[in-house]
Design an enzyme around this catalytic site. Structure first.
Site, PDB file in Angstrom:
ATOM      1  N   SER A  45      51.476  46.501  86.318  1.00 15.11           N
ATOM      2  CA  SER A  45      52.725  47.087  86.446  1.00 15.11           C
ATOM      3  C   SER A  45      53.468  46.113  87.588  1.00 15.11           C
ATOM      4  O   SER A  45      52.777  46.246  88.547  1.00 15.11           O
ATOM      5  CB  SER A  45      52.792  48.360  86.741  1.00 15.11           C
ATOM      6  OG  SER A  45      54.273  48.814  86.652  1.00 15.11           O
ATOM      7  N   GLU A  46      54.577  45.417  87.404  1.00 14.27           N
ATOM      8  CA  GLU A  46      55.006  44.530  88.623  1.00 14.27           C
ATOM      9  C   GLU A  46      55.066  45.278  89.997  1.00 14.27           C
ATOM     10  O   GLU A  46      55.375  44.625  90.949  1.00 14.27           O
ATOM     11  CB  GLU A  46      56.261  43.854  88.038  1.00 14.27           C
ATOM     12  CG  GLU A  46      57.491  44.425  87.936  1.00 14.27           C
ATOM     13  CD  GLU A  46      57.558  45.020  86.340  1.00 14.27           C
ATOM     14  OE1 GLU A  46      56.442  45.223  85.802  1.00 14.27           O
ATOM     15  OE2 GLU A  46      58.803  44.899  85.966  1.00 14.27           O
ATOM     16  N   ASN A  47      55.387  46.638  89.976  1.00 14.89           N
ATOM     17  CA  ASN A  47      55.563  47.278  91.236  1.00 14.89           C
ATOM     18  C   ASN A  47      54.229  47.368  92.116  1.00 14.89           C
ATOM     19  O   ASN A  47      54.305  47.980  93.333  1.00 14.89           O
ATOM     20  CB  ASN A  47      56.023  48.672  91.172  1.00 14.89           C
ATOM     21  CG  ASN A  47      55.166  49.655  89.984  1.00 14.89           C
ATOM     22  OD1 ASN A  47      54.813  48.984  89.200  1.00 14.89           O
ATOM     23  ND2 ASN A  47      55.156  50.899  90.450  1.00 14.89           N
ATOM     24  N   SER A  86      52.142  40.554  93.775  1.00 12.48           N
ATOM     25  CA  SER A  86      52.277  41.106  92.216  1.00 12.48           C
ATOM     26  C   SER A  86      53.012  39.980  91.482  1.00 12.48           C
ATOM     27  O   SER A  86      52.885  39.532  90.478  1.00 12.48           O
ATOM     28  CB  SER A  86      53.243  42.373  92.295  1.00 12.48           C
ATOM     29  OG  SER A  86      53.224  42.915  90.988  1.00 12.48           O
TER      30      SER A  86
END
Lengths: 217, 219, 217, 219
Positions: A45-47, A86
């Site tokens: 998840s890019e967060n 990320s």
């Protein structure tokens, strides 16, 4: 099987053991449900987490969420990190596959998926980095919207990237953008080549190895 | 999933002569000692090594220089290894000296997919030679390009079987950024643990960056 | 008091409560011993720690070392980090003071301290980043070496940076490079202005506020 | 040493109208909730806010937009806050949309003293407009410039009294890089601990970057 499930199941076959995969919001999220048995895929998840999975009732936590802010869970072996790392994973070529939705996809394999000028300006979020940086970009979308093909000669909406995407999976077909144009490789069960062509606003090259879309790994 | 834990011999056998290798470590602290010794045993030669320094002659990657396995070094400091200086002056080894902070950014840039970074370090000095300069708001910067390599050899405190790594104190140094910039990443770890034994927030190098793990303890 | 102790004691007075300070190898390292009572200074070692202190017998550890690879200790509240962040602190203007040795210092306040062509090519290590990035650069060195002044009209050795250093502390004097040239601000106890001038290979401007070097905070 | 722990009121009182502020958080997760509420109470206005997104209207910094305290936003996503879009279309608020990875690198560049970075993201798209491009080995990159701000407001899991910070899981996001890029850094922390209670390897933002600490728990 509804159209979204069909698309998700087909895309899932493109994920391999050990892959790092980022799923866009909406339809692409469904892909996680259909990863073939025996393949361990790491979802990012890019967060800021790798090894994410669906939420577990009773273990929801405000500090463990997806890019939409909704609760998720983490599998054993997960790793968390900041936004710089990320996107370092994404831009640096460490992300094996990204699956994204689309508004338009054209004959050059260019994707537009982040704005409709004058109507919808959500911002690109991570989409531009994902399409530019992932080793493999898969577009998962309905073939048409409001009766119009989303696959067009040339995108009229602002592009997400000038990088050619690697594969497009719709409810009607699997199409691979190539040097010579859009290659029709698979048709959905019960769908004819003629139906795909009739519903596509771009030139299609029918593959000599055309087959029916497989849905199980 | 593929088992990432392999033998020291197998790990080093994957490295061809002439390979470019990023080595974690700072004066050999946090450097992959066993992998270095095995490279010497297998006589891998003509190497390009990229590391903060070349340590001391009988320490860490300093030994690779002494053993004449190195063709080129990209580094910030060779002052404590007279062998590097001697071979450089004799023309046996090529040395590219890079300011330490620039070295870190160039490796990071390679690892995170940047085309380069603009740094004020080295402007107006010999480091500027042959480089493009860029003005930003009236200030001059050097355009420094990314560094990547065929391999990154790291030393970790802990590894789990997926390849998640932690490092201890000053042994961390260049390891986490090199993990991003090696086409094949091999980590030597003091403790090898089952998956789940390193908390997500404690992971300093995420599993997916690591290709092979070897134990730092002879078994 | 020997010359090195004198220099170290004087430099220590330039460190203030809460400062982040990086000390170069050799003479600058001594400065840590003389930080005035009541000032808490954070010492950084560029290999990746902040809050370092001298080694503690019995608690030496291979994973806790200074930039020369020698054992150190860490004070409560120390933080460790990778080389990218370590130099991010230095280049990003977060380092309050760096104290470095010098080979030459010239009338423009330019420092040369990393190589003697044909003789000694150790490499610049972190010196170029430190001089370029620290908020305040203090050079701590002997005034002369082998009978020749290290303070010269123009450096003949390769420069460390074109940034003008902020203060020079030697066994004879404290000198501040300014727009108009090198300002002689303090003389060491028992040293006359004439002695400083006679031992300096560059023009000096004698400060109207010239004083004797203080050694206690 | 100066006590970094101050009251919420004092912390926000230091922020002038018109200030530029980096806000940690991603859809308000890892964002400084209490500081945001206090900014609203003290009616700080004309702010330039820099953050991954503008959250939802009644969540985190989304509220600052709804309260019309914001003059400009630099962000990657406003899709879930219709108020941002409405005010943008009405011309009441200026919005600069930046790809998320580029936003992270620009803030990091500002914090670590780089003049800029070269990224492939956005080449050939509307993001390229008005920017310099640089060719490196035949590949085109955009030159993206650093972002810094007057303040960085962060949300931490733990803070010690020196200002060392840790973050939990996905609440880390932009916080560590913003800690580098704010002239004044204020951290809101869930747990405030004596010095020495956070191990050096667990620290995610080193103390020296943090100017003021406030408690995230009403006392």
């Amino acid at each position: 099987m509804d159209e979204k499930t069909l698309i998700a199941k087909r895309v899932a076959l493109e994920l391999f053991d050990g892959d790092l995969v980022n799923l866009g919001i909406g339809l692409p999220t469904l892909v996680a449900r259909y990863v073939p048995v025996g393949r361990h895929v790491f979802f990012q998840s890019e967060n800021g987490i790798l090894g994410m999975s669906g939420p577990i009732t009773g273990a929801e936590n405000n500090d463990l969420t997806d890019a939409g802010g909704s609760p998720i869970s983490a599998l054993p072996g997960a790793a968390s990190f900041d936004s710089a790392l990320s996107f370092g994973l994404i831009r640096g070529g460490h992300l094996d596959v990204t699956v994204l939705g689309g508004l338009q996809l054209d004959e050059e394999g260019h994707l537009a998926n982040w704005m409709v000028p004058g109507k919808m300006v959500p911002g690109m979020g991570g989409a531009m980095d994902l399409v530019t940086g992932a080793k493999r970009v898969i577009v998962a979308m309905q073939h048409s919207a409001k009766g119009e093909s989303k696959i067009v000669k040339r995108c009229t909406l602002p592009l997400t990237s000038v990088r050619r995407v690697d594969l497009v999976v719709t409810d009607l077909a699997v199409i691979e953008p190539t040097d010579s144009g859009l290659l029709l490789k698979e048709t959905a069960p019960g769908v004819t080549v003629e139906q795909v062509i009739a519903n596509t606003g771009a030139e299609l090259i029918v593959s000599p190895d055309l087959r029916t879309m497989p849905l199980e790994g | 999933m593929k088992n990432k834990l392999i033998s020291l011999e197998d790990a080093v056998a994957r490295i061809p002569d002439g390979a470019s290798i990023l080595f974690g470590g700072f004066m050999a602290v946090g450097g992959p000692t066993r992998l270095v010794d095995e490279i010497i045993r297998q006589r891998k030669s003509g190497l390009t090594i990229i590391a903060n320094d070349t340590a001391r002659p009988h320490q860490g990657i300093g030994k690779l220089v002494v053993e004449k396995l190195v063709a080129k070094v990209i580094t910030s400091h060779i002052g404590l290894n007279p062998d590097t200086q001697k071979q450089m002056i004799a023309g046996d080894i090529e040395v590219e000296l890079v300011p330490q902070g620039t070295l870190a950014e160039r490796i990071r840039a390679g690892g995170v997919g940047l085309g380069g970074v603009l740094t004020p370090t080295g402007v107006g000095t010999t480091v500027e030679e042959g480089k493009r300069t860029v003005e930003i708001d009236g200030k001059t910067f050097l355009l420094e390009t990314p560094i990547k390599a065929d391999f990154a050899l790291l030393a970790a405190k802990q590894a789990d079987l997926y390849g998640n790594l932690t490092y201890a104190l000053t042994a961390r140094n260049f390891n986490p950024i090199m993990a991003l910039a090696g086409a094949t990443v091999i980590a030597e770890a003091e403790d090898i643990l089952p998956v789940g034994c390193i908390a997500p927030d404690a992971v300093m190098t995420p599993s997916v960056l690591v290709d092979h793990i070897v134990t730092a303890r002879p078994r």
